[in-house]
Each structure stands twice: as structure tokens, then as C-alpha cells.
Design a protein around this motif. Structure first.
Motif, PDB file in Angstrom:
ATOM      1  N   UNK A   1       3.466  -9.813  12.614  1.00 43.50           N
ATOM      2  CA  UNK A   1       4.235  -8.618  12.961  1.00 43.50           C
ATOM      3  C   UNK A   1       3.321  -7.444  13.272  1.00 43.50           C
ATOM      4  N   UNK A   2       2.263  -7.322  12.515  1.00 40.81           N
ATOM      5  CA  UNK A   2       1.282  -6.266  12.810  1.00 40.81           C
ATOM      6  C   UNK A   2       0.705  -6.442  14.213  1.00 40.81           C
ATOM      7  N   UNK A   3       0.364  -7.692  14.563  1.00 41.03           N
ATOM      8  CA  UNK A   3      -0.183  -7.953  15.895  1.00 41.03           C
ATOM      9  C   UNK A   3       0.867  -7.693  16.972  1.00 41.03           C
ATOM     10  N   UNK A   4       2.117  -8.088  16.710  1.00 40.48           N
ATOM     11  CA  UNK A   4       3.203  -7.923  17.681  1.00 40.48           C
ATOM     12  C   UNK A   4       3.425  -6.452  18.012  1.00 40.48           C
ATOM     13  N   UNK A   5       3.391  -5.601  16.988  1.00 40.98           N
ATOM     14  CA  UNK A   5       3.631  -4.179  17.203  1.00 40.98           C
ATOM     15  C   UNK A   5       2.348  -3.390  17.472  1.00 40.98           C
ATOM     16  N   UNK A   6       1.215  -4.076  17.473  1.00 45.77           N
ATOM     17  CA  UNK A   6      -0.039  -3.375  17.716  1.00 45.77           C
ATOM     18  C   UNK A   6      -0.355  -2.356  16.653  1.00 45.77           C
ATOM     19  N   UNK A   7      -0.031  -2.688  15.401  1.00 43.14           N
ATOM     20  CA  UNK A   7      -0.252  -1.752  14.297  1.00 43.14           C
ATOM     21  C   UNK A   7      -1.088  -2.434  13.212  1.00 43.14           C
ATOM     22  N   UNK A   8      -2.374  -2.590  13.438  1.00 42.34           N
ATOM     23  CA  UNK A   8      -3.214  -3.213  12.413  1.00 42.34           C
ATOM     24  C   UNK A   8      -3.213  -2.392  11.132  1.00 42.34           C
ATOM     25  N   UNK A   9      -3.132  -3.080  10.007  1.00 38.46           N
ATOM     26  CA  UNK A   9      -3.141  -2.414   8.705  1.00 38.46           C
ATOM     27  C   UNK A   9      -4.477  -2.633   8.029  1.00 38.46           C
ATOM     28  N   UNK A  10      -4.897  -1.663   7.266  1.00 33.71           N
ATOM     29  CA  UNK A  10      -6.093  -1.844   6.457  1.00 33.71           C
ATOM     30  C   UNK A  10      -5.815  -2.910   5.403  1.00 33.71           C
ATOM     31  N   UNK A  11      -6.860  -3.482   4.859  1.00 37.45           N
ATOM     32  CA  UNK A  11      -6.698  -4.490   3.812  1.00 37.45           C
ATOM     33  C   UNK A  11      -5.966  -3.899   2.610  1.00 37.45           C
ATOM     34  N   UNK A  12      -6.211  -2.623   2.356  1.00 38.26           N
ATOM     35  CA  UNK A  12      -5.552  -1.968   1.222  1.00 38.26           C
ATOM     36  C   UNK A  12      -4.052  -1.840   1.460  1.00 38.26           C
ATOM     37  N   UNK A  13      -3.656  -1.428   2.687  1.00 33.83           N
ATOM     38  CA  UNK A  13      -2.232  -1.309   3.004  1.00 33.83           C
ATOM     39  C   UNK A  13      -1.566  -2.678   2.988  1.00 33.83           C
ATOM     40  N   UNK A  14      -2.238  -3.676   3.540  1.00 37.74           N
ATOM     41  CA  UNK A  14      -1.682  -5.029   3.561  1.00 37.74           C
ATOM     42  C   UNK A  14      -1.447  -5.521   2.132  1.00 37.74           C
ATOM     43  N   UNK A  15      -2.445  -5.344   1.289  1.00 40.53           N
ATOM     44  CA  UNK A  15      -2.318  -5.777  -0.108  1.00 40.53           C
ATOM     45  C   UNK A  15      -1.196  -5.025  -0.807  1.00 40.53           C
ATOM     46  N   UNK A  16      -1.059  -3.736  -0.515  1.00 39.56           N
ATOM     47  CA  UNK A  16      -0.010  -2.931  -1.148  1.00 39.56           C
ATOM     48  C   UNK A  16       1.375  -3.416  -0.725  1.00 39.56           C
ATOM     49  N   UNK A  17       1.549  -3.740   0.550  1.00 39.31           N
ATOM     50  CA  UNK A  17       2.833  -4.241   1.024  1.00 39.31           C
ATOM     51  C   UNK A  17       3.190  -5.568   0.368  1.00 39.31           C
ATOM     52  N   UNK A  18       2.252  -6.486   0.338  1.00 37.83           N
ATOM     53  CA  UNK A  18       2.534  -7.797  -0.237  1.00 37.83           C
ATOM     54  C   UNK A  18       2.774  -7.705  -1.742  1.00 37.83           C
ATOM     55  N   UNK A  19       2.094  -6.776  -2.382  1.00 42.46           N
ATOM     56  CA  UNK A  19       2.355  -6.577  -3.811  1.00 42.46           C
ATOM     57  C   UNK A  19       3.748  -5.994  -4.022  1.00 42.46           C
ATOM     58  N   UNK A  20       4.149  -5.040  -3.189  1.00 43.02           N
ATOM     59  CA  UNK A  20       5.476  -4.435  -3.301  1.00 43.02           C
ATOM     60  C   UNK A  20       6.560  -5.466  -3.005  1.00 43.02           C
ATOM     61  N   UNK A  21       6.271  -6.443  -2.162  1.00 46.81           N
ATOM     62  CA  UNK A  21       7.255  -7.471  -1.832  1.00 46.81           C
ATOM     63  C   UNK A  21       7.626  -8.306  -3.056  1.00 46.81           C
ATOM     64  N   UNK A  22       6.764  -8.312  -4.049  1.00 51.03           N
ATOM     65  CA  UNK A  22       7.025  -9.089  -5.270  1.00 51.03           C
ATOM     66  C   UNK A  22       8.088  -8.431  -6.146  1.00 51.03           C
TER      67      UNK A  22
END
Length: 223
Positions: free
Chosen positions: A69-90
């Protein structure tokens, strides 16, 4: 005999779009579209892996769908943001009717189970964070079979795990593919139509019952 109710978790009890506010800080005004694409790709990856018998846990499908999805929308996330999103998904939030609806059904004598593509540990974390974990007799995960809904095998697995029969078991889900999967396996199924715009797949089958709110469910499925 009290009916056995198998509750889908992601999208039925737990709001898979519960991170839109967090996404808005990351991707701006496209946050809602981003969330929908992420969810659609997550499910697509699970379907494809089940068909290919190339299993990974649902959390991996979620992470890979986020990357796509990040690639599809052209919105690369930092590793910190990615980790934060996946943690929040829990610990995604529950829908507002979940706690009351489940409590009413349990008080009415129904046997409540969580039935999910997520691993048992992931589902337990979600339900406990939402304050509804204690309302279920058990969690049945498709991870036990290394597959995903709507494979017929996972519905049979649920019946074995719950000691139930299809005739006495209801699936409760807001996901039409899941409802159709359960009906195809000989269960009854209640579709939770969470918005007026929600569409059911035109496959020539219909839910046994349709409700807009889990608090309507007891009356809808009463014998």
C-alpha cells in the motif's frame, strides 16, 4: 440446545480502519483510502496464500499488505512509522456495539467463540485490549491448519474444536466472503451490515440473517 456462535474478529468485532487518525499524520488526506487498500490487500494475500498452500501467519500478510500500500500510494514510511503502525494494529479498537452485544448474547445462553484468520495469541491480545476477551469460551484460529478463511477445511476445524455441528452453529461476520464460506460449509450465518452502503456478493446465496448491530443479533437468530 443453545446455538454456538463463531464470531469473526477483524472487521466484525474489531475495527480494521481504527488507525485512520494515526495514518492521517503519516499520509495526510488519503488516510481513509490508504486504510481501505491496506485491508483489501491483506485479505487478498490471505486468499492467495490459502489457494497456493503457501502459508504465513496473518500478521505477515498484514505487514506485506502495508508495504504494498505504501508503494501503491507513493508514500514510503520510515522504519519507525512502519513499526508503530504494525504495533498499533495489534490493539485495534472494537466497534461500539461489540461489548454490549456480546454480553447480551452470553447472558442469553449462547456459546460464544472467536473464530479468526489471526493467530490465537494475536486474537487474544486484540480481544483483551478491547475488554471483551473474557466473554468467549475459546479462540479458534485458522492458523491451526496453516490456512485461511474461506477454505472449507477451516470451518470443519472450527466444528471439531468447538464440539459443535453445522446445524447448530452460526457464523457472525461483516465479511461477505466469510458468510458465504460458512453457508457453503452447511452452517447458518449472520451478516453484520455495518453501513448502508455495504454490499453482499451476488452469488445466489443470502445470509440466514442480516443485522446492522450486534445488539440485534439475539432477536434475529432466536429459534
Amino acid at each position: 440446545m443453545a446455538a454456538t456462535l463463531a464470531f469473526d474478529v477483524y472487521g466484525t468485532l474489531i475495527d480494521t480502519h481504527g488507525l485512520v487518525a494515526m495514518l492521517r499524520d503519516m499520509v495526510g488526506e488519503r488516510a481513509a483510502d490508504f486504510s481501505r487498500t491496506w485491508r483489501e490487500r491483506q485479505l487478498e494475500y490471505a486468499f492467495r496464500r490459502a489457494l497456493m498452500q503457501n502459508y504465513v501467519p496473518f500478521s505477515v500478510c498484514t505487514a506485506q499488505a502495508l508495504d504494498h500500500t505504501c508503494a501503491f500510494y507513493g508514500t514510503p514510511l520510515s522504519m519507525a512509522w512502519r513499526a508503530a503502525l504494525l504495533d498499533a494494529y495489534r490493539t485495534l479498537p472494537a466497534f461500539g456495539d461489540a461489548a454490549d452485544g456480546l454480553a447480551q448474547l452470553r447472558a442469553a445462553g449462547f456459546k460464544l467463540y472467536a473464530f479468526s484468520n489471526g493467530t490465537a495469541d494475536a486474537v487474544r491480545t486484540l480481544l483483551d485490549a478491547a475488554g471483551v476477551g473474557g466473554l468467549f469460551l475459546d479462540i479458534v484460529s485458522t492458523d491451526d491448519l496453516r490456512s485461511f478463511k474461506p477454505s472449507p477445511a477451516v470451518y470443519s476445524h472450527f466444528l471439531r474444536a468447538a464440539g459443535a455441528t453445522g446445524a447448530e452453529t452460526w457464523l457472525v461476520s461483516s465479511n461477505p466472503f466469510d458468510v458465504i464460506g460458512a453457508l457453503s460449509a452447511g452452517w447458518r450465518a449472520a451478516w453484520v451490515k455495518r453501513s448502508p452502503e455495504a454490499l453482499f456478493d451476488p452469488w445466489g446465496v443470502s445470509p440466514t440473517a442480516t443485522v446492522a448491530d450486534l445488539r440485534e443479533l439475539a432477536a434475529a437468530i432466536a429459534p
